[in-house]
Motif scaffolding. Structure first.
Motif, PDB file in Angstrom:
ATOM      1  N   THR A   1      -3.279   5.699   2.848  1.00  0.00           N
ATOM      2  CA  THR A   1      -2.869   4.341   3.207  1.00  0.00           C
ATOM      3  C   THR A   1      -2.144   3.749   1.994  1.00  0.00           C
ATOM      4  O   THR A   1      -2.734   3.641   0.918  1.00  0.00           O
ATOM      5  N   PRO A   2      -0.880   3.402   2.164  1.00  0.00           N
ATOM      6  CA  PRO A   2      -0.092   2.897   1.036  1.00  0.00           C
ATOM      7  C   PRO A   2      -0.654   1.588   0.489  1.00  0.00           C
ATOM      8  O   PRO A   2      -1.118   0.741   1.236  1.00  0.00           O
ATOM      9  N   LYS A   3      -0.598   1.460  -0.826  1.00  0.00           N
ATOM     10  CA  LYS A   3      -1.061   0.232  -1.480  1.00  0.00           C
ATOM     11  C   LYS A   3       0.077  -0.772  -1.626  1.00  0.00           C
ATOM     12  O   LYS A   3      -0.146  -1.967  -1.744  1.00  0.00           O
ATOM     13  N   THR A   4       1.312  -0.276  -1.612  1.00  0.00           N
ATOM     14  CA  THR A   4       2.480  -1.158  -1.719  1.00  0.00           C
ATOM     15  C   THR A   4       3.469  -0.807  -0.620  1.00  0.00           C
ATOM     16  O   THR A   4       3.399   0.273  -0.031  1.00  0.00           O
ATOM     17  N   SER A   5       4.421  -1.682  -0.364  1.00  0.00           N
ATOM     18  CA  SER A   5       5.410  -1.446   0.686  1.00  0.00           C
ATOM     19  C   SER A   5       6.380  -0.314   0.319  1.00  0.00           C
ATOM     20  O   SER A   5       7.033   0.245   1.192  1.00  0.00           O
ATOM     21  N   SER A   6       6.457   0.060  -0.940  1.00  0.00           N
ATOM     22  CA  SER A   6       7.357   1.138  -1.341  1.00  0.00           C
ATOM     23  C   SER A   6       6.726   2.521  -1.160  1.00  0.00           C
ATOM     24  O   SER A   6       7.414   3.532  -1.192  1.00  0.00           O
ATOM     25  N   GLU A   7       5.422   2.563  -0.974  1.00  0.00           N
ATOM     26  CA  GLU A   7       4.734   3.832  -0.753  1.00  0.00           C
ATOM     27  C   GLU A   7       4.762   4.179   0.733  1.00  0.00           C
ATOM     28  O   GLU A   7       4.764   3.301   1.584  1.00  0.00           O
ATOM     29  N   SER A   8       4.757   5.480   1.025  1.00  0.00           N
ATOM     30  CA  SER A   8       4.715   5.903   2.427  1.00  0.00           C
ATOM     31  C   SER A   8       3.393   6.613   2.707  1.00  0.00           C
ATOM     32  O   SER A   8       2.720   7.080   1.796  1.00  0.00           O
ATOM     33  N   ARG A   9       3.063   6.664   3.969  1.00  0.00           N
ATOM     34  CA  ARG A   9       1.857   7.368   4.392  1.00  0.00           C
ATOM     35  C   ARG A   9       2.094   8.869   4.255  1.00  0.00           C
ATOM     36  O   ARG A   9       3.210   9.341   4.416  1.00  0.00           O
ATOM     37  N   GLN A  10       1.016   9.607   3.969  1.00  0.00           N
ATOM     38  CA  GLN A  10       1.128  11.054   3.824  1.00  0.00           C
ATOM     39  C   GLN A  10      -0.096  11.707   4.438  1.00  0.00           C
ATOM     40  O   GLN A  10      -1.232  11.289   4.178  1.00  0.00           O
TER      41      GLN A  10
END
Length: 184
Positions: A70-79
């Motif tokens: 679960t991404p912590k910021t909007s720039s991170e994506s789910r994996q």
């Protein structure tokens, strides 16, 4: 299966959820990585399309949970970082059985509780569907996996009772076709 087993938030930045057809590419990559780890990479013939057809068609031949960050910021994506694939079978000695076909967590995510949560979800399904046991096979050289399962309470049934006297057989497709077309 009840909704409480489906999309369960976990405390360490990931969620365990039921796999969807869109997850098949990630699952195939992990299947291949696991097979490579076990020295069986050359045997993997599954494709994304076949996995999608077999698991998400009219009659699913397997069920699967995935662990997704679960991404912590909007720039991170789910994996997708792990999966547990299972199906149901029947044992004439004891009845319903849930069989864990595949289980994998990317090495960099091990030790974070993801594997335990994936196994917990499979166990919940087994309990909810009144299975008498959960069975699976572990490569004899994968001592870390064996320790992991034993820490969770699994018992090595190959050393239990009379099971050492049995061999695991299979028919491949040409052998099944030959047998199926055989005249009595």
């Amino acid at each position: 299966m009840s909704d409480k087993v489906q999309n369960c938030p976990c405390p360490l930045g990931y969620v365990i959820r039921k796999a969807t057809p869109e997850d098949c590419g990630d699952i195939v990559r992990m299947i291949k990585e696991l097979a490579q780890h076990d020295g069986l990479g050359h045997k993997v013939a599954i494709t994304e399309e076949k996995l999608r057809e077999d698991g998400f068609g009219e009659t699913p031949y397997f069920h699967c949970f995935v662990a997704e960050t679960t991404p912590k910021t909007s720039s991170e994506s789910r994996q997708i970082v792990g999966y547990a694939m299972y199906f149901f079978m029947y044992c004439t000695f004891v009845g319903r059985v849930i069989f864990l076909e595949d289980f994998y967590v990317y090495p960099q995510f091990r030790g974070s509780g993801i594997g335990t949560e994936l196994m917990k979800r499979v166990a919940q399904v087994g309990v909810e569907t009144k299975c008498t046991k959960c069975e699976f096979i572990v490569h004899d050289e994968n001592s870390s996996a064996r320790r992991f399962y034993e820490k969770l309470g699994a018992v090595n049934s190959t050393v239990e009772g009379d099971w050492r006297r049995f061999f695991w057989y299979k028919f491949d497709v040409p052998s099944m076709e030959k047998l199926a077309s055989r005249c009595s």
